[in-house]
Design a protein around this motif. Structure first.
Motif, mmCIF file in Angstrom:
data_model
loop_
_atom_site.group_PDB
_atom_site.id
_atom_site.type_symbol
_atom_site.label_atom_id
_atom_site.label_comp_id
_atom_site.label_asym_id
_atom_site.label_seq_id
_atom_site.Cartn_x
_atom_site.Cartn_y
_atom_site.Cartn_z
ATOM 1 N N ALA A 42 -10.950 1.886 -2.479
ATOM 2 C CA ALA A 42 -11.309 1.540 -3.881
ATOM 3 C C ALA A 42 -10.218 1.954 -4.796
ATOM 4 C CB ALA A 42 -12.428 2.395 -4.323
ATOM 5 N N GLN A 43 -9.290 2.970 -4.644
ATOM 6 C CA GLN A 43 -8.198 3.136 -5.484
ATOM 7 C C GLN A 43 -6.953 1.950 -5.255
ATOM 8 O OE1 GLN A 43 -6.361 6.918 -5.360
ATOM 9 N NE2 GLN A 43 -8.106 7.884 -4.469
ATOM 10 N N ALA A 44 -6.857 1.545 -3.932
ATOM 11 C CA ALA A 44 -5.936 0.477 -3.519
ATOM 12 C C ALA A 44 -6.356 -0.765 -3.744
ATOM 13 C CB ALA A 44 -5.436 0.707 -2.313
ATOM 14 N N GLU A 45 -7.626 -1.266 -4.326
ATOM 15 C CA GLU A 45 -8.347 -2.300 -4.583
ATOM 16 C C GLU A 45 -8.208 -3.048 -3.107
ATOM 17 O OE1 GLU A 45 -6.086 -3.911 -7.858
ATOM 18 O OE2 GLU A 45 -6.630 -2.190 -9.026
ATOM 19 N N ALA A 46 -8.448 -2.549 -2.196
ATOM 20 C CA ALA A 46 -8.350 -3.235 -0.853
ATOM 21 C C ALA A 46 -9.783 -3.536 -0.249
ATOM 22 C CB ALA A 46 -7.379 -2.271 0.296
ATOM 23 N N THR A 47 -9.801 -4.818 0.196
ATOM 24 C CA THR A 47 -11.327 -5.248 0.699
ATOM 25 C C THR A 47 -11.211 -5.629 2.379
ATOM 26 O OG1 THR A 47 -10.848 -7.411 -0.349
ATOM 27 C CG2 THR A 47 -11.978 -5.322 -1.662
ATOM 28 N N ARG B 2 -0.598 -8.777 -2.536
ATOM 29 C CA ARG B 2 -1.649 -9.539 -2.193
ATOM 30 C C ARG B 2 -1.347 -10.915 -2.862
ATOM 31 N NH1 ARG B 2 -4.398 -4.716 -2.542
ATOM 32 N NH2 ARG B 2 -4.925 -4.953 -4.514
ATOM 33 N N ARG C 229 -0.338 0.935 -6.535
ATOM 34 C CA ARG C 229 -1.274 0.173 -6.842
ATOM 35 C C ARG C 229 -0.661 -1.239 -7.096
ATOM 36 N NH1 ARG C 229 -4.698 3.452 -8.358
ATOM 37 N NH2 ARG C 229 -3.900 3.463 -10.525
ATOM 38 N N GLN C 230 0.058 -1.265 -8.183
ATOM 39 C CA GLN C 230 0.740 -2.575 -8.752
ATOM 40 C C GLN C 230 1.306 -3.067 -7.632
ATOM 41 O OE1 GLN C 230 0.053 -4.174 -11.346
ATOM 42 N NE2 GLN C 230 1.365 -5.773 -10.756
ATOM 43 N N ARG D 122 -1.102 -4.896 -5.309
ATOM 44 C CA ARG D 122 -1.532 -6.017 -6.028
ATOM 45 C C ARG D 122 -0.515 -6.976 -6.041
ATOM 46 N NH1 ARG D 122 -2.446 -3.819 -11.234
ATOM 47 N NH2 ARG D 122 -4.565 -2.712 -10.340
#
Length: 282
Positions: free
Chosen positions: A71-76, A49, A42-43, A46
């Motif tokens: 959601a876990q990966a903070e992907a949108t 990105r 995840r970091q 981040r």
């Protein structure tokens, strides 16, 4: 059938900046064996990105199967789902493009399957739901609510995003060997696991072809793509990207063909590569 890799003439890897697109498979690749995104991964996503990269999921999963992961990966952003047959907007929960298999071609494929694999059971992924015949006995717990039992998958007016073929007596490798030549140009045949399941899409519809289209829309060359995968349905993507990485846990076909390797999904293999690339670009 040999995986086709659109854009291979433009695969020179950029050595000046961080890749503009990180294209990653999910199961067996980005996700651990428990189906989660590790804190380290995840970091790394981040940080990628922040360096200007777009994270693009490129998966066999249907759209419903990527929301929790996003959601876990903070992907949108954008996800390429169903082996390239669906383009999905993670932020709006909208399917923005679909490339279904022609029903007549699907019937011909089904006939070829039945001849080669007498015990085959069929299902159809529609993009939102799954139509299943009685002989298709595979059940995924988190997908059960989306199953609809039918007498024939061809008797319902729904798009055939993927035709799924299940054989309880053969592995996916054995099934592929038995039918790939017979099906020929009628459809794309691939698989993403070792169990007896084939995934069949419209001709020319692959993860790599849809990724190439997405890259062209963004003005991104293949050399500015780094990709990760573990199964035969990922191979064309790994060959397309400027840098394609096979996971250490990848299928032997993928390990043999991919130019680069990284650690396994349970060893944060994606994060290891991204951290290295970020360090070089710093």
């Amino acid at each position: 059938m040999t995986p086709r890799s659109p854009g291979r003439d433009n695969r020179l890897v950029s050595t000046v900046t961080f890749p503009r697109i990180v294209a990653t498979d999910l199961d067996g690749t980005l996700l651990t064996s428990t189906g989660s995104v590790s804190p380290r991964t995840r970091q790394a996503l981040r940080a990628a990105r922040a360096a200007g990269a777009e994270i693009v999921f490129v998966t066999a999963r249907a759209p419903r199967g990527v929301q929790e992961i996003a959601a876990q990966a903070e992907a949108t952003g954008t996800a390429i789902c169903s082996n390239g047959a669906v383009v999905y907007d993670l932020a709006t929960d909208e399917i923005t493009a679909i490339s279904p298999l022609d029903p007549q071609a699907a019937r011909k494929v089904a006939e070829a399957l039945a001849l080669a694999l007498p015990d085959v059971g069929l299902a159809v992924e529609t993009g939102r739901n799954v139509l299943i015949e009685a002989a298709y006995t595979r059940r995924i717990e988190h997908d059960v609510a989306f199953y609809r039992e039918v007498d024939s998958v061809f008797g319902v007016d729904q798009p055939i995003v993927k035709l799924l073929a299940l054989s309880p007596s053969r592995t996916a490798d054995e099934m592929y060997a038995a039918v790939s030549d017979t099906i020929g140009d009628l459809a794309e045949v691939t698989y993403s696991g070792l169990e007896g399941l084939l995934e069949i899409s419209a001709p020319g519809v692959t993860k790599a072809a849809t990724l190439d289209r997405l890259c062209r829309e963004r003005g991104v060359g293949a050399g500015d793509v780094v990709a990760f995968g573990d199964m035969p349905n990922d191979l064309a993507v790994l060959l397309y990207a400027g840098a394609g990485y096979a996971m250490a846990n990848a299928h032997e076909m993928v390990l043999a063909a991919a130019e680069h390797r990284t650690l396994s999904n349970d060893e944060d293999g994606v994060a290891v590569v991204l951290e290295d690339l970020l360090g070089r670009a710093a």
